[in-house]
Design an enzyme around this catalytic site. Structure first.
Site, PDB file in Angstrom:
ATOM      1  CB  CYS A 158      -0.442  -0.052   1.153  1.00  0.00           C
ATOM      2  SG  CYS A 158      -1.352  -1.502   1.841  1.00  0.00           S
TER       3      CYS A 158
ATOM      4  NE  ARG B  62       1.600  -8.795   5.353  1.00  0.00           N
ATOM      5  CZ  ARG B  62       0.395  -8.479   5.543  1.00  0.00           C
ATOM      6  NH1 ARG B  62      -0.606  -9.413   5.997  1.00  0.00           N
ATOM      7  NH2 ARG B  62       0.025  -7.534   4.538  1.00  0.00           N
TER       8      ARG B  62
ATOM      9  CD  GLN C 287      -0.738  -8.882  -0.244  1.00  0.00           C
ATOM     10  OE1 GLN C 287      -0.171  -7.555  -0.423  1.00  0.00           O
ATOM     11  NE2 GLN C 287      -1.700  -8.881   1.382  1.00  0.00           N
TER      12      GLN C 287
ATOM     13  CG  ASP D  10      -2.734  -5.127  -2.791  1.00  0.00           C
ATOM     14  OD1 ASP D  10      -3.059  -5.571  -2.733  1.00  0.00           O
ATOM     15  OD2 ASP D  10      -1.509  -4.695  -2.322  1.00  0.00           O
TER      16      ASP D  10
ATOM     17  CG  HIS E  55      -3.556  -0.077  -3.133  1.00  0.00           C
ATOM     18  ND1 HIS E  55      -2.342  -0.619  -3.278  1.00  0.00           N
ATOM     19  CD2 HIS E  55      -4.551  -0.439  -1.732  1.00  0.00           C
ATOM     20  CE1 HIS E  55      -2.030  -1.433  -2.365  1.00  0.00           C
ATOM     21  NE2 HIS E  55      -3.063  -1.544  -1.115  1.00  0.00           N
TER      22      HIS E  55
ATOM     23  CE  LYS F  86     -11.237  -7.924   7.336  1.00  0.00           C
ATOM     24  NZ  LYS F  86      -9.487  -8.264   7.564  1.00  0.00           N
TER      25      LYS F  86
ATOM     26  CG  HIS G  53      -5.622  -0.481   1.182  1.00  0.00           C
ATOM     27  ND1 HIS G  53      -4.733  -0.509   0.886  1.00  0.00           N
ATOM     28  CD2 HIS G  53      -7.074   0.082   1.321  1.00  0.00           C
ATOM     29  CE1 HIS G  53      -4.632   0.453   1.884  1.00  0.00           C
ATOM     30  NE2 HIS G  53      -5.633   0.683   2.489  1.00  0.00           N
TER      31      HIS G  53
HETATM   32 ZN   LIG Z   1      -3.424  -1.940   0.599  1.00  0.00          ZN
END
Ligand SMILES: [Zn+2]
Ligand SMILES: [Zn+2]
Length: 678
Positions: A368, A397, A415, A417, A419, A504, A550
């Site tokens: 992010c 992580r 991910q 991912d 945004h 979320k 996100h």
């Molecule tokens: Zn994010």
């Protein structure tokens, strides 16, 4: 003659009716007043929302809902907790001197942690049948489970006298003034007592003696701390009836057969080893699945107006302080000192390899902040929004080793991912578009059923209540607008489960054997754009804050491929299968022909291998079906002469089909088209 006025309580029932009950009466009395059927079926009570023992007297006017086995979640939790007590009593009956500690209900049953005597040592699986027998005896005796309020000192003295050091230690740590309850099983002198918050069913006889099974034993530290003594944990699974138990055991067996670690090995997809705890070594076949999945996702994102970026793996730790992740996530971040390690060829060999005072870099745990940093380059106009910035971002992580599980829970993951930077007025439509995209991705990947849940604000959070109200409402509105706030989509709201910076939407897939997996998410965040000072120029020429969505559809490639393996039990649809066809010979005379067929298939873009080994065809068939190869093209002398192949399909009882090579290629090619291109 003196007449006592009995106080009457007004007990409101779910159907709106109200019963007047004298002081001292219990939910069981209400059930009995309604009818003998309900009196028998009622397991416990929800009194003003709190689950309670059915024999616990009312303390005043109350709303009452009786809990029966139809209220499955409540009923399961209650019976599982009862089984834990019965397990502990059974163990102490059979193994005197064993100390008790804790025994909660779990998702599929219960466990209890014991401190066995030194002579006995940890419990073994061989002892479980005898313990089950003793549990059945306690259930058959139909002993009452009775709630009693004790003082802290009473509880401590009782446990000290019983030689229960762990319980005596624990009770003294409960806050003074808290109501402490003990649960007694049986009311004779042999009653068995445990410190417990409850609630419980009225008696052991309410349990089905054939609806539980002790499953395994393991070690567990007292209070989960490795500095404390090691306890012996006994696990069980428990249900409302034998039918449920049997169904569960079948599911468990089926899940075992589908275990992605087992199939991953049989199909030669990946491996894990201790030198890289929690990071996957992808083998060529496993990475082929990854590449197909990634290519598919990339096509879908391109078509949906996303732009793809790539951001740094390492960033200065101060950047993570700014974004607010350092405080919340530090213990899960891998930190790297920004310096060259001291070499061994130096003259001063006694120096430490690292100085310990270099600046710290951190491996990104999420993408992010880096995406906000890209957004902030240059000036963005309101007309440029929304900007949908995607990255197949590799993150790290630091999870404890014990939390890792195959490729499902890992420490290095990638991910899907993205945004999305939007204006407030674009939010709902953008989330609707996301829901539509996700829906079609899940269906194309072979999942017909999934549930949508809204996770609401947690206790610990950034931002004002008004901001949270707005953010939650936007997500709710979007799901309603997308037409999916319905029972078909398992729509529900989950208080307290949102992330610290935003509520979320969660998307939970249901797999082929009915298990659910949370994979997709989307959250509307105003905090990070604020903290990192992201702005766009509005129609009014002024600076405004964008909202940042996100979102992820498949979550991480590692876990999602694990889910796909278990969902399909390794039998992937052709477009995802790492090897689509194997050309196998019956006799070595056909070797040249097999090689010719394979090269034609390969030239047509089909992932093909040959098996020219001097083995019986049945042996080859068995081996390739274990490796889950979808199509086997068998060739012998006759096929070579006729220019044909005999096709066998994985898992099909159909006889093999004879085809010309060209027809086979045309068939495989059309079947192997990815769903978005079909
Ligand atoms: Zn994010
Ligand atoms: Zn208990």
């Amino acid at each position: 003659m003196t007449r006592f006025m009995t106080r009457m309580f007004k007990i409101a029932l779910p159907d709106g009716s109200v019963k007047e009950m004298p002081e001292g009466s219990t939910p069981a009395d209400v059930a009995a007043a309604i009818g003998p059927g309900l009196a028998k079926a009622a397991l416990a009570a929800r009194v003003d929302g709190e689950v309670r023992d059915i024999t616990r007297p009312f303390e005043g006017d109350a709303n009452l809902a009786l809990i029966t086995s139809r209220d499955e979640a409540d009923a399961l939790e209650l019976v599982r907790h009862d089984y834990a007590h019965i397990l502990a009593e059974a163990v102490q009956n059979l193994f005197p001197g064993t100390q008790i500690t804790f025994g909660p209900a779990t998702d599929d049953g219960f466990y209890y942690d014991f401190a066995p005597t030194a002579e006995h040592g940890p419990f073994t699986e061989e002892e479980l049948p005898a313990i089950e027998e003793e549990m059945r005896r306690i259930i058959a005796a139909d002993r009452a489970l009775v709630r009693e309020v004790w003082t802290r000192a009473q509880v401590r003295d009782f446990f000290v006298k019983q030689g229960e050091a762990f319980k005596a230690e624990w009770v003294m740590e409960l806050p003074e003034g808290e109501t402490i309850t003990m649960y007694r099983t049986g009311d004779d002198k042999d009653a068995w007592v445990d410190l417990c918050r409850g609630p419980h069913l009225a008696s052991t006889g309410k349990l089905d003696p054939n609806a539980f099974k002790l499953t395994r034993v393991s070690g567990a530290y007292w209070r989960g701390d490795p500095k404390n003594p090691m306890l012996s944990r006994i696990y069980g699974t428990a249900w409302l009836n034998k039918k449920q138990l049997d169904a569960y055991l079948v599911r468990l067996e089926e899940a075992g057969k589908r275990d992605h670690r087992k199939i991953g090995q049989e199909m030669d997809l990946f491996h894990l080893q201790a030198e890289a705890h929690g990071s996957v070594f992808w083998h060529p076949k496993g990475y082929r699945i990854w590449r197909e999945l990634e290519a598919y996702m990339r096509r879908r994102l391109d078509a949906a107006g996303y732009v793809e970026v790539k951001t740094p793996q390492l960033m200065d730790a101060r950047q993570w302080e700014k974004s607010g992740h350092w405080g919340k996530y530090r213990e899960n971040m891998f930190v790297v000192p920004d310096e060259i390690p001291h070499g061994s060829d130096d003259e001063a060999d006694d120096q430490p390899i690292l100085s310990g005072d270099a600046d710290l870099m951190a491996l990104k745990p999420m993408n992010c902040p880096a995406h906000v940093l890209i957004f902030k380059q240059g000036i963005t106009s309101y007309r440029d929004l929304p900007i949908r910035m995607a990255e197949f971002g590799c993150c790290h992580r630091n999870e404890p080793h014990g939390a890792l599980h195959g490729i499902m829970r890992v420490r290095q993951f990638t991910q899907d991912d993205a945004h999305i930077f939007v204006r407030e007025d674009q939010l709902v439509d953008e989330i609707v578009a996301f829901c539509d995209l996700l829906d079609s991705v899940y269906r194309e990947l072979g999942f017909d059923s999934y549930a949508i849940k809204l996770a609401l604000r947690p206790e610990q959070r950034y931002g004002s209540d008004e901001e949270w109200d707005r953010a939650e409402q936007v997500l709710r509105d979007a799901v309603v607008k997308s037409g999916r706030a319905t029972a078909e989509y398992g729509w529900e709201e989950l208080p307290g489960e949102g992330a610290f910076y935003a509520p979320k939407l969660e998307f939970h897939l249901t797999d082929a054997i009915g298990r659910t997996w949370q994979v997709g998410t989307i959250q509307a965040d105003t905090v990070l754009p604020e903290r990192l000072d992201a702005t766009y120029i509005g129609e009014d020429g002024q600076k405004h804050r964008p909202v940042m969505l996100h979102r992820a559809i498949i979550g991480t490639f590692e876990r999602f491929i694990g889910i796909l393996i278990e969902h399909y039990a390794g039998k992937f649809p052709l477009w995802l299968a790492p090897v689509q066809a194997v050309v196998a010979t019956i006799v070595s005379d056909a070797d040249d022909y097999a090689a010719e067929v394979a090269s034609k298939l390969a030239a047509a873009g089909i992932r093909v291998e040959t098996d020219l080994r001097n083995e019986k065809i049945n042996y080859k068939v068995r081996e390739h079906s274990l490796a889950k190869v979808p199509l086997l093209l068998v060739v012998g002398k006759r096929e070579a002469e006729e220019g044909t192949v005999a096709i066998r399909r994985l898992g099909s009882d159909e006889h093999q089909k004879m085809m010309s090579v060209d027809a086979a290629i045309a068939m495989i090619r059309s079947e192997a088209v990815p769903p978005d291109l079909a």
